[in-house]
Scaffold this active site. Structure first.
Site, PDB file in Angstrom:
ATOM      1  N   LEU A 202      41.779  35.039  30.282  1.00 36.85           N
ATOM      2  CA  LEU A 202      41.682  34.497  31.634  1.00 36.85           C
ATOM      3  C   LEU A 202      43.012  34.237  32.259  1.00 36.85           C
ATOM      4  O   LEU A 202      43.940  33.696  31.940  1.00 36.85           O
ATOM      5  CB  LEU A 202      40.929  33.192  31.547  1.00 36.85           C
ATOM      6  CG  LEU A 202      40.870  32.561  32.904  1.00 36.85           C
ATOM      7  CD1 LEU A 202      40.116  33.634  33.750  1.00 36.85           C
ATOM      8  CD2 LEU A 202      40.154  31.167  32.709  1.00 36.85           C
ATOM      9  N   HIS A 203      43.132  35.279  33.260  1.00 38.32           N
ATOM     10  CA  HIS A 203      44.397  35.333  34.142  1.00 38.32           C
ATOM     11  C   HIS A 203      44.023  35.845  35.630  1.00 38.32           C
ATOM     12  O   HIS A 203      43.237  36.498  36.063  1.00 38.32           O
ATOM     13  CB  HIS A 203      45.586  36.105  33.551  1.00 38.32           C
ATOM     14  CG  HIS A 203      44.952  37.771  33.569  1.00 38.32           C
ATOM     15  ND1 HIS A 203      44.053  38.280  32.652  1.00 38.32           N
ATOM     16  CD2 HIS A 203      45.462  38.609  34.421  1.00 38.32           C
ATOM     17  CE1 HIS A 203      44.088  39.596  32.887  1.00 38.32           C
ATOM     18  NE2 HIS A 203      44.638  39.741  34.002  1.00 38.32           N
TER      19      HIS A 203
END
Length: 344
Positions: A202-203
């Protein structure tokens, strides 16, 4: 070895104050950014800290290439697409991870952001005080293959090892980061699985654009009380709008509900948040706020043969980072729009 980085990430994600914390409150939000006439006129505290850290890491050789001024031109035509030549990114960047489905789990054996070197981390964003509950803290790290100056990764507690599926607390934090900048071109965005994401961890992205895009002010067709359809630019997008900080949390939840709906229908998605006018456009009254755009697209797993360029959030927004000088010199608006729209 990823050991020291994991230890630092774990310490930074654990909530203990440390020198890398960038603590902000509601008083740090910049409600009206500088104009495009002089975008660097009055940088905020956030801009100064981010760009100083980014430039320091560039001088120390922590990027995959040195990023100088990029040749840029607006393609002739009504869409006003902005082409940029960035040969080094296509040659030097880490190859994107193979993605097999929209629901691929996190893979600890593949590259992920717990493996960043400690020096790649700039600071940790953490809000104190109102409005409403604070979002997830975000680690801000350099993107080692930058598209633009100040191109950073916004990482919600990498030690949790979440896959690349947008969450409302993560988006809320990124939208607050957008309001911490005084630069009109600082924007944040997200590439989903099957939508150009190259790492399944997740980014979000943050970067400073050098010129305005039409989707900042183009009017949208109303679809509901807080939802519009924006047809400007290369691809139609759902438009959500936040007039100020208090609306960021409900807007984040609405965008993520819509993204979840798209994924449930087997579609990939991209998100971009940028300073912009209210949905009715600049002449309709009301101050500028944050426009949050959500694009739906056919998922793409693996590289597409014969594509002139990959299509992710920048291309959907009308910014085309191109990998080769002949393509940059010769591409037409018709060719660019055709390459983008085959993904819709």
């Amino acid at each position: 070895s990823a050991g020291p980085a994991v230890a630092e990430m774990t310490a930074m994600a654990g909530g203990e104050p440390n020198p890398e914390d960038f603590v902000y409150g509601e008083e740090d939000f910049v409600l009206q950014a500088a104009g495009w006439g002089d975008p660097d006129s009055a940088p905020s505290r956030f801009d100064r800290v981010l760009l100083a850290g980014w430039s320091d890491r560039m001088e120390r050789g922590l990027f995959r290439y040195r990023l100088g001024p990029l040749p840029t031109r607006v393609l002739p035509g009504p869409a006003r697409l902005v082409a940029q030549l960035n040969e080094q990114r296509s040659a030097e960047r880490r190859p994107p991870q193979p993605v097999r489905s929209l629901r691929d789990p996190f893979d600890a054996g593949a590259f992920n952001f717990t493996r960043l070197r400690p020096a790649e981390l700039l600071f940790r964003l953490r809000r104190t005080g109102g409005p409403g509950p604070p979002p997830d803290p975000l680690l801000v790290a350099i993107n080692a293959s930058p598209l633009e100056r100040g191109h950073v990764l916004l990482l919600p507690e990498p030690a949790r090892r979440l896959p690349q599926v947008l969450t409302a607390p993560a988006l809320h934090g990124a939208l607050e980061a957008a309001l911490l900048s005084a630069h009109p071109g600082f924007c944040v965005g997200f590439n989903g699985l099957g939508g150009g994401a190259s790492v399944n961890h997740l980014h979000l992205h943050g970067l400073y654009l050098g010129c305005p895009l039409p989707l900042e002010e183009a009017p949208a067709e109303p679809l509901g009380p807080r939802l519009g359809l924006l047809r400007a630019g290369p691809a139609p997008a759902f438009l959500f709008f936040s007039p100020g900080p208090a609306a960021l949390e409900p807007v984040s939840r609405a965008v993520c509900r819509a993204a979840e709906h798209l994924a449930g229908a087997g579609l990939a998605y991209n998100v971009l948040a940028t300073r912009g006018d209210p949905p009715a456009g600049p002449g309709a009254g009301g101050g500028r706020g944050l426009r949050v755009l959500l694009w739906a697209r056919r998922p793409l797993f693996g590289p597409k043969a014969g594509e002139p360029f990959a299509v992710a959030l920048c291309e959907l927004a009308g910014l085309l980072p191109l990998p080769a000088e002949p393509l940059y010199r010769d591409i037409t608006e018709v060719q660019a729009l055709s390459a983008i729209r085959q993904h819709l």
